[in-house]
Design a protein around this motif. Structure first.
Motif, mmCIF file in Angstrom:
data_model
loop_
_atom_site.group_PDB
_atom_site.id
_atom_site.type_symbol
_atom_site.label_atom_id
_atom_site.label_comp_id
_atom_site.label_asym_id
_atom_site.label_seq_id
_atom_site.Cartn_x
_atom_site.Cartn_y
_atom_site.Cartn_z
ATOM 1 N N SER A 150 -43.034 98.214 49.387
ATOM 2 C CA SER A 150 -43.645 96.890 49.295
ATOM 3 C C SER A 150 -43.165 95.953 50.394
ATOM 4 N N SER A 151 -41.947 96.157 50.875
ATOM 5 C CA SER A 151 -41.459 95.291 51.959
ATOM 6 C C SER A 151 -42.432 95.358 53.134
ATOM 7 N N THR A 154 -46.021 94.065 52.175
ATOM 8 C CA THR A 154 -46.101 92.601 52.196
ATOM 9 C C THR A 154 -46.178 92.092 53.630
ATOM 10 N N HIS A 193 -39.802 87.368 45.815
ATOM 11 C CA HIS A 193 -38.839 88.423 46.140
ATOM 12 C C HIS A 193 -38.256 88.203 47.544
ATOM 13 N N VAL A 196 -40.192 89.028 50.690
ATOM 14 C CA VAL A 196 -41.259 88.125 51.149
ATOM 15 C C VAL A 196 -40.689 87.186 52.216
ATOM 16 N N ILE A 236 -48.483 82.744 48.411
ATOM 17 C CA ILE A 236 -47.999 84.044 47.924
ATOM 18 C C ILE A 236 -47.725 83.960 46.428
ATOM 19 N N GLN A 238 -47.255 86.316 42.543
ATOM 20 C CA GLN A 238 -46.563 87.510 42.050
ATOM 21 C C GLN A 238 -47.227 88.103 40.823
ATOM 22 N N HIS A 265 -51.893 86.084 49.042
ATOM 23 C CA HIS A 265 -51.329 87.429 48.956
ATOM 24 C C HIS A 265 -50.629 87.569 47.610
ATOM 25 N N ASP A 267 -47.859 89.708 45.605
ATOM 26 C CA ASP A 267 -46.799 90.719 45.597
ATOM 27 C C ASP A 267 -46.827 91.362 44.211
ATOM 28 N N ALA A 269 -45.561 94.551 43.536
ATOM 29 C CA ALA A 269 -44.784 95.772 43.787
ATOM 30 C C ALA A 269 -44.804 96.721 42.587
ATOM 31 N N SER A 294 -49.878 93.710 47.617
ATOM 32 C CA SER A 294 -48.964 94.811 47.948
ATOM 33 C C SER A 294 -48.488 95.457 46.655
#
Ligand SMILES: *Cc1c(COP(=O)(O)O)cnc(C)c1O
Length: 469
Positions: A150-151, A154, A193, A196, A236, A238, A265, A267, A269, A294
């Protein structure tokens, strides 16, 4: 050419099936014992890793002897993550069918970059893309790139968002760079996270000039405190707060952001997979209104390491942010995987992702995430019955636990980590140290949870006795 005994030996080894049978036997022996051994390696096993340390050998080593060393020293030094009593970070188990497929794919040793380098991987990536978009209810045509985690996923999503927002403002970041570019705003929740922030820093967006929005008691972004989005805004959200597992309220936030021309976006994960289950429909509502997402297949989906996925509604935005034209490479009419990742050469991780999705099917993915949730809820109830405090609503697979005092929590965690019975990590939640349990493996069963709860009870007792906390 001058004769080379070493190359001759390698050629002989390539035909030596005994070498590969040895590896198979060792792997099977590991699988046989992984559920019984210490979850975190014993101090002796960790010390034995010193046996690896030596200067680079001058002469070639026998590969069978090398394998034996790897198994003797390496296997006991691993964390038993594929057993049922590992709850660290958010690390998934590995569905058997996917692990087996990965073994075969290892022997293929394909480079996933281009269709002409591996038609098989190209077709499987294309299928994984279509299936995941369908499974998660994302917009038809959404592009997927398969990266390490995911790193990176993202990073890719935010690169696409950054460049698209700038393009909308008349600026081509790919060729003009960022110097003198129109200024963008980055908005995210306090619970974002750490990866991000890292991505924002790498992308020249500055991890220190972000508009941070407070979170509510469960770790969701406070919708009422999000600044008015505009066409310069990268927002962003989550799907799964890394501590509490809580999901942001996508529908209202994304609807507003879309109207304003912002880029959203998500996240997701470990939480994105919740969209495969009708049971979590309320939690994931409106998630498909974002621009990029992501996810990790190596977390709640239980695919083996490593498999991160970037999903992007605007295929062109993703591809143009991640690849350069004008090189020696000729793209084909088929799927050229490198268009959707920062890598050129890489392994064909879609092979085991495909096998995971085949092993589970639509129904299986839904059952897997529902089952993780049920196990987390059972874990939480059992701990409460033993006098532990559970600090979050168990919305998904994460449980945050505290003892009577912070010192007791910290010592209990240390003691349980050393016990070998189970392993989980810690975190800070609302300024307090907590025990953080992530139920992330299909392998965990009710008996594992009972044993893990008993281990925590024992650890707390030890902590109170030894430390006087
Ligand atoms: C695990 C995680 C990440 C980082 O993913 P990697 O696969 O470790 O790179 C990012 N965000 C969240 C919410 C996570 O749980």
């Amino acid at each position: 050419m001058k004769p080379s005994p070493i190359i001759d030996t390698l050629r002989a080894q390539a035909a030596d099936t005994d070498l590969f049978r040895l590896a198979l036997d060792q792997a099977l022996a590991y699988m046989d014992t992984v559920t019984d051994r210490n979850v975190f390696p014993t101090p002796e096993a960790v010390s034995a890793l010193e046996g690896f340390r030596e200067p680079i050998p001058e002469a070639p080593c026998d590969p069978a002897e090398t394998l034996k060393q790897l198994h003797a020293l390496g296997s006991p030094g691993t964390v038993a993550q594929t057993g049922g009593r590992y709850y660290g970070f958010v690390n998934g188990g590995a569905v058997p069918g996917s692990l087996a497929a990965k073994w075969l794919a290892d022997v293929w040793d394909q480079n996933a970059a281009l269709y002409v380098i591996s038609p098989t991987v190209s077709v499987l990536e294309e299928l994984c893309e279509t299936w995941i978009v369908d499974l998660l209810g994302l917009p038809t045509g959404t592009a997927a790139g398969f990266v390490g985690g995911s790193s990176t996923a993202t990073l890719c999503g935010l690169a696409a968002g950054r460049n698209q927002l700038l393009k909308n403002l008349g600026w081509d970041a790919g060729t003009q760079g960022l110097f003198g570019a129109p200024e963008l705003r980055v908005v995210l929740g306090e619970g974002a996270h750490s990866t991000v922030y890292k991505a924002l820093s790498i992308l020249g967006l500055g991890s220190g000039r972000i508009e941070q929005v407070p979170m509510d008691a469960q770790g969701r972004i406070r919708e009422d405190l999000i600044p008015e989005p505009d066409e310069r805004t990268l927002l962003i959200l989550q799907a799964g707060n890394v501590n509490s597992g809580a999901f942001d309220a996508f529908e209202g936030i994304c609807t507003k952001a879309r109207k304003a021309g912002a880029w959203v976006h998500v996240d997701g994960a470990f939480g994105l997979w919740a969209a495969a289950s009708p049971r979590f429909a309320e939690m994931t509502r409106g998630m498909a209104l974002a621009d990029s997402w992501s996810a990790d297949a190596h977390k709640t989906l239980n695919a083996p390491y490593d498999c991160g996925i970037i999903l992007c509604r605007n295929r062109e935005a993703l591809a143009s942010a991640l690849h350069m034209t004008g090189s020696y490479i000729v793209y084909s009419q088929q799927r050229d995987n490198m268009l959707y990742t920062p890598d050129m050469s890489r392994r064909g991780r879609a092979v085991e992702l495909w096998a995971t999705l085949k092993s589970l099917g639509r129904q299986g993915v839904a059952e897997l995430v529902e089952n993780l949730h049920e196990k987390a809820a059972y874990f939480a109830e059992s701990l409460q019955a033993e006098g532990f405090r559970v600090l979050n609503q168990v919305a998904f697979n994460q449980v945050l636990v505290a003892c009577g005092s912070s010192a007791e929590t910290v010592e209990t965690l240390k003691s349980v980590q050393a016990s070998g019975e189970m392993w989980c990590g810690g975190a800070t939640w609302e300024g307090q140290p907590v025990i953080r349990i992530s139920v992330c493996s299909y392998r965990t069963d009710a008996e594992d949870i009972r044993r893990s709860v008993a281990a925590l009870v024992q650890a707390r007792k030890t902590a109170v006795e030894n430390q006087g906390v």
